[in-house]
Design a protein around this motif. Structure first.
Motif, PDB file in Angstrom:
ATOM      1  N   GLN A 208       1.195   0.039   9.773  1.00 38.97           N
ATOM      2  CA  GLN A 208       0.959   0.767  11.072  1.00 38.97           C
ATOM      3  C   GLN A 208       0.597  -0.271  12.222  1.00 38.97           C
ATOM      4  OE1 GLN A 208      -1.704   4.017  11.019  1.00 38.97           O
ATOM      5  NE2 GLN A 208      -2.040   3.946  13.218  1.00 38.97           N
ATOM      6  N   LEU A 209      -0.392  -1.176  11.765  1.00 42.67           N
ATOM      7  CA  LEU A 209      -0.664  -2.287  12.469  1.00 42.67           C
ATOM      8  C   LEU A 209      -0.278  -3.770  12.600  1.00 42.67           C
ATOM      9  CD1 LEU A 209      -4.583  -1.095  12.117  1.00 42.67           C
ATOM     10  CD2 LEU A 209      -2.934  -0.456  14.011  1.00 42.67           C
ATOM     11  N   GLY A 210       0.515  -3.958  11.679  1.00 45.89           N
ATOM     12  CA  GLY A 210       1.284  -5.068  11.374  1.00 45.89           C
ATOM     13  C   GLY A 210       0.383  -6.376  11.224  1.00 45.89           C
ATOM     14  N   PHE A 211      -0.805  -6.295  10.434  1.00 49.10           N
ATOM     15  CA  PHE A 211      -1.630  -7.358  10.269  1.00 49.10           C
ATOM     16  C   PHE A 211      -1.394  -7.919   8.753  1.00 49.10           C
ATOM     17  CE2 PHE A 211      -3.992  -3.639   9.108  1.00 49.10           C
ATOM     18  CZ  PHE A 211      -4.423  -3.683   7.768  1.00 49.10           C
ATOM     19  N   SER A 212      -1.911  -9.413   8.505  1.00 49.75           N
ATOM     20  CA  SER A 212      -1.408 -10.029   7.336  1.00 49.75           C
ATOM     21  C   SER A 212      -2.591  -9.733   6.303  1.00 49.75           C
ATOM     22  CB  SER A 212      -1.090 -11.260   7.276  1.00 49.75           C
ATOM     23  OG  SER A 212       0.005 -11.470   8.550  1.00 49.75           O
ATOM     24  N   VAL A 213      -2.655  -9.832   5.116  1.00 45.04           N
ATOM     25  CA  VAL A 213      -3.606  -9.708   4.017  1.00 45.04           C
ATOM     26  C   VAL A 213      -3.569 -10.537   3.172  1.00 45.04           C
ATOM     27  CG1 VAL A 213      -4.500  -7.826   2.545  1.00 45.04           C
ATOM     28  CG2 VAL A 213      -3.367  -7.003   4.497  1.00 45.04           C
ATOM     29  N   VAL A 214      -4.866 -11.186   2.926  1.00 44.17           N
ATOM     30  CA  VAL A 214      -4.997 -12.027   1.573  1.00 44.17           C
ATOM     31  C   VAL A 214      -5.863 -11.197   0.502  1.00 44.17           C
ATOM     32  CG1 VAL A 214      -6.055 -14.104   0.635  1.00 44.17           C
ATOM     33  CG2 VAL A 214      -5.013 -14.125   2.816  1.00 44.17           C
ATOM     34  N   PHE A 215      -5.292 -10.628  -0.471  1.00 46.97           N
ATOM     35  CA  PHE A 215      -5.948  -9.928  -1.356  1.00 46.97           C
ATOM     36  C   PHE A 215      -6.366 -10.235  -2.768  1.00 46.97           C
ATOM     37  CE2 PHE A 215      -6.682  -6.174  -4.166  1.00 46.97           C
ATOM     38  CZ  PHE A 215      -7.391  -5.042  -3.286  1.00 46.97           C
ATOM     39  N   ILE A 216      -7.685 -10.568  -2.659  1.00 47.33           N
ATOM     40  CA  ILE A 216      -8.290 -11.253  -4.016  1.00 47.33           C
ATOM     41  C   ILE A 216      -8.719 -10.433  -5.048  1.00 47.33           C
ATOM     42  CG2 ILE A 216     -10.091 -12.792  -4.627  1.00 47.33           C
ATOM     43  CD1 ILE A 216     -10.102 -13.723  -1.581  1.00 47.33           C
ATOM     44  N   THR A 217      -8.303 -10.504  -6.349  1.00 50.38           N
ATOM     45  CA  THR A 217      -8.673  -9.757  -7.491  1.00 50.38           C
ATOM     46  C   THR A 217      -8.503 -10.304  -8.596  1.00 50.38           C
ATOM     47  OG1 THR A 217      -8.389  -7.424  -8.349  1.00 50.38           O
ATOM     48  CG2 THR A 217      -6.579  -8.706  -7.675  1.00 50.38           C
ATOM     49  N   HIS A 218      -9.175  -9.932  -9.816  1.00 53.33           N
ATOM     50  CA  HIS A 218      -8.772 -10.526 -11.257  1.00 53.33           C
ATOM     51  C   HIS A 218      -7.855  -9.670 -11.767  1.00 53.33           C
ATOM     52  CE1 HIS A 218     -12.090  -7.610 -11.603  1.00 53.33           C
ATOM     53  NE2 HIS A 218     -11.595  -7.355 -12.821  1.00 53.33           N
ATOM     54  N   ASP A 219      -7.483  -8.520 -11.151  1.00 54.28           N
ATOM     55  CA  ASP A 219      -6.463  -7.578 -11.894  1.00 54.28           C
ATOM     56  C   ASP A 219      -5.073  -7.597 -11.048  1.00 54.28           C
ATOM     57  OD1 ASP A 219      -5.441  -5.368 -12.675  1.00 54.28           O
ATOM     58  OD2 ASP A 219      -6.662  -3.920 -12.308  1.00 54.28           O
ATOM     59  N   ILE A 220      -4.300  -8.608 -11.950  1.00 54.47           N
ATOM     60  CA  ILE A 220      -3.036  -8.654 -11.266  1.00 54.47           C
ATOM     61  C   ILE A 220      -2.438  -7.394 -11.449  1.00 54.47           C
ATOM     62  CG2 ILE A 220      -1.949  -9.349 -13.667  1.00 54.47           C
ATOM     63  CD1 ILE A 220      -0.661 -11.574 -12.345  1.00 54.47           C
ATOM     64  N   SER A 221      -2.530  -6.533 -12.112  1.00 54.95           N
ATOM     65  CA  SER A 221      -1.582  -4.928 -11.990  1.00 54.95           C
ATOM     66  C   SER A 221      -1.989  -4.417 -10.760  1.00 54.95           C
ATOM     67  CB  SER A 221      -2.456  -4.227 -13.265  1.00 54.95           C
ATOM     68  OG  SER A 221      -3.419  -3.701 -13.061  1.00 54.95           O
ATOM     69  N   LEU A 222      -2.883  -4.823 -10.139  1.00 54.88           N
ATOM     70  CA  LEU A 222      -3.125  -4.199  -8.644  1.00 54.88           C
ATOM     71  C   LEU A 222      -2.080  -4.878  -7.844  1.00 54.88           C
ATOM     72  CD1 LEU A 222      -6.877  -3.594  -8.172  1.00 54.88           C
ATOM     73  CD2 LEU A 222      -5.063  -1.886  -8.352  1.00 54.88           C
ATOM     74  N   LEU A 223      -2.175  -6.230  -7.908  1.00 54.58           N
ATOM     75  CA  LEU A 223      -1.386  -6.848  -6.857  1.00 54.58           C
ATOM     76  C   LEU A 223       0.211  -6.725  -7.328  1.00 54.58           C
ATOM     77  CD1 LEU A 223      -3.351 -10.553  -7.109  1.00 54.58           C
ATOM     78  CD2 LEU A 223      -3.535  -8.580  -5.607  1.00 54.58           C
ATOM     79  N   ILE A 224       0.516  -6.501  -8.288  1.00 57.63           N
ATOM     80  CA  ILE A 224       1.890  -6.203  -8.342  1.00 57.63           C
ATOM     81  C   ILE A 224       2.550  -5.239  -7.804  1.00 57.63           C
ATOM     82  CG2 ILE A 224       3.768  -5.686 -10.437  1.00 57.63           C
ATOM     83  CD1 ILE A 224       2.192  -7.581 -12.119  1.00 57.63           C
ATOM     84  N   GLU A 225       1.695  -3.940  -7.833  1.00 59.35           N
ATOM     85  CA  GLU A 225       2.157  -2.818  -7.064  1.00 59.35           C
ATOM     86  C   GLU A 225       2.378  -2.994  -5.512  1.00 59.35           C
ATOM     87  OE1 GLU A 225      -0.327   0.795  -7.984  1.00 59.35           O
ATOM     88  OE2 GLU A 225      -0.891  -0.037  -9.932  1.00 59.35           O
ATOM     89  N   PHE A 226       1.410  -3.672  -4.953  1.00 61.17           N
ATOM     90  CA  PHE A 226       1.692  -3.685  -3.541  1.00 61.17           C
ATOM     91  C   PHE A 226       1.623  -5.170  -2.585  1.00 61.17           C
ATOM     92  CE2 PHE A 226      -2.795  -4.555  -3.579  1.00 61.17           C
ATOM     93  CZ  PHE A 226      -3.265  -4.853  -2.595  1.00 61.17           C
ATOM     94  N   SER A 227       1.806  -6.094  -3.743  1.00 61.22           N
ATOM     95  CA  SER A 227       1.824  -7.460  -2.926  1.00 61.22           C
ATOM     96  C   SER A 227       3.224  -7.887  -2.630  1.00 61.22           C
ATOM     97  CB  SER A 227       0.903  -8.293  -3.735  1.00 61.22           C
ATOM     98  OG  SER A 227      -0.381  -8.135  -3.858  1.00 61.22           O
ATOM     99  N   ASP A 228       3.528  -8.787  -1.594  1.00 64.19           N
ATOM    100  CA  ASP A 228       4.737  -9.360  -1.281  1.00 64.19           C
ATOM    101  C   ASP A 228       4.955 -10.806  -2.199  1.00 64.19           C
ATOM    102  OD1 ASP A 228       5.649  -7.654   0.557  1.00 64.19           O
ATOM    103  OD2 ASP A 228       4.223  -8.402   1.791  1.00 64.19           O
ATOM    104  N   ARG A 229       3.571 -11.419  -2.434  1.00 62.45           N
ATOM    105  CA  ARG A 229       3.654 -12.618  -3.287  1.00 62.45           C
ATOM    106  C   ARG A 229       2.592 -12.703  -3.702  1.00 62.45           C
ATOM    107  NH1 ARG A 229       3.256 -17.619  -0.906  1.00 62.45           N
ATOM    108  NH2 ARG A 229       2.846 -16.635   1.448  1.00 62.45           N
ATOM    109  N   ILE A 230       2.300 -13.566  -4.880  1.00 64.84           N
ATOM    110  CA  ILE A 230       1.312 -13.467  -5.719  1.00 64.84           C
ATOM    111  C   ILE A 230       0.872 -15.046  -6.004  1.00 64.84           C
ATOM    112  CG2 ILE A 230      -0.017 -13.205  -7.921  1.00 64.84           C
ATOM    113  CD1 ILE A 230       1.322 -10.566  -7.973  1.00 64.84           C
ATOM    114  N   ALA A 231      -0.308 -15.646  -5.775  1.00 64.69           N
ATOM    115  CA  ALA A 231      -0.670 -16.981  -6.047  1.00 64.69           C
ATOM    116  C   ALA A 231      -1.665 -16.816  -7.242  1.00 64.69           C
ATOM    117  CB  ALA A 231      -1.043 -17.681  -5.035  1.00 64.69           C
TER     118      ALA A 231
END
Length: 336
Positions: A208-231
């Motif tokens: 809706q707003l078009g911002f960029s996100v850096v999402f930090i977590t130890h749970d990689i399964s969460l990132l796979i669901e909604f991230s574009d890229r993962i480091a």
């Protein structure tokens, strides 16, 4: 790939000075693109939160940035050197163009102030021309964005559930419509149902707003669901970076593969969780060579003596990806 909104180049962070300094971040190179969700994963102590606090200039003593550059790219093409901003410039920059959602919402919210007070204080500090009624109306809009009724404006943090407190923090981070939102493990203390609700809300707000996100977590399964890229971070370094789907299908670094096999699959046959043997390295006594080699089931001779660089794997022609592992690069000369 869209244009970059944040670039981090050769960033180094130490805790302490002199010979006793602990090297918390080493040679971090990372790019966040406009409108992208970039996931940052790794075990506790890998340097994820330190990276967030370094980028936002929120490192507490004895943390110190010892090298590197962090640049924010405005839509008009202007490049802002975040590490050289003065205190007044930094105060104007934070929340307006880059905001952060901290790990513990209850600790981040002031327990003796209402939700209304804490949301409107952000507006009062950065937009003094707004009238009181306008600030209250904006606070109601922000709560509606994150799915909270406006009648909760008069509530204190202890009167809200953990999920509601976290959504208030997200609303506060979005108050000035920043281009970048850094989220430091915002769902760690919540149950899995509330985690998914907040993540769905976040994805909706990003669209809706078009911002960029850096999402930090130890749970990689969460990132796979909604991230574009993962480091993936380990021992203060990035050891692999690729698209979320590429990491899930074909993780190249043994550490990334270990993280993926540390949570149960939702579909397919049952399998035994493998996990990763051993413990993360102590940053004050890092092993020689690749920091992961003492725990790596595929380690061989070069791993114990040379640090692999983060580069594109040999023969890779698909989507851009990088990995720091001798399994995917030529062994150094004279080492076999």
């Amino acid at each position: 790939m869209s244009e970059p909104v944040l670039t981090i180049s050769d960033l180094h962070v130490d805790y302490g000075t002199g010979d006793d300094a602990v090297h918390a971040l080493r040679a971090i190179d990372l790019t966040l693109h406009r409108g992208e969700v970039l996931g940052l994963a790794g075990e506790s102590g890998s340097g994820k939160s330190t990276l967030a606090y370094a980028v936002t200039r929120l490192l507490s003593p004895p943390g110190v940035i010892t090298g590197g550059d962090v640049h924010y790219h405005r839509r008009d093409g202007e490049k802002v050197d975040i590490l050289s901003l003065s205190a007044p410039e930094l105060r104007a920059f934070r929340w307006a163009e880059l905001s952060i959602v901290f790990q513990g919402a209850m600790n981040s919210l002031n327990p003796v102030h209402t939700v209304r007070s804490q949301l409107t204080d952000v507006l009062k500090a950065h937009r003094p021309e707004m009238k009181r009624a306008e600030r209250t109306d904006r606070a109601k809009e922000l709560l509606a964005l994150v799915g909270i009724s406006a009648d909760r404006l008069g509530a204190y943090p202890h009167q809200l559930s953990g999920g509601m407190r976290q959504r208030v923090m997200i609303a506060m981070a979005l108050a000035l419509e920043p281009e970048i939102v850094i989220m430091d493990e915002p769902t760690t203390a919540l149950d899995v149902v509330m985690q998914r609700q907040i993540l769905r809300q976040l994805v909706k707000l990003r669209e809706q707003l078009g911002f960029s996100v850096v999402f930090i977590t130890h749970d990689i399964s969460l990132l796979i669901e909604f991230s574009d890229r993962i480091a993936i971070m380990y021992g203060g370094r990035i050891v692999e970076e690729a698209g979320a789907a590429d990491i899930y299908r074909d993780a190249r670094h043994p550490y990334s593969d270990g993280l993926l096999h540390s949570f149960p699959a939702l579909h397919g046959p049952r399998r035994e969780l493998a996990g990763i043997p051993g413990s993360p390295p102590h940053l004050a006594a890092m092993p020689a060579g690749c920091a992961f080699h003492p725990r790596c089931p595929r380690a061989f001779d070069p791993c114990a003596s040379r640090v692999p660089m983060l580069t594109r794997p040999a023969g890779e022609t698909a989507e851009p990806r990088t990995v720091a592992c001798w399994l995917h690069h030529a062994a150094p000369t004279g080492v076999r």
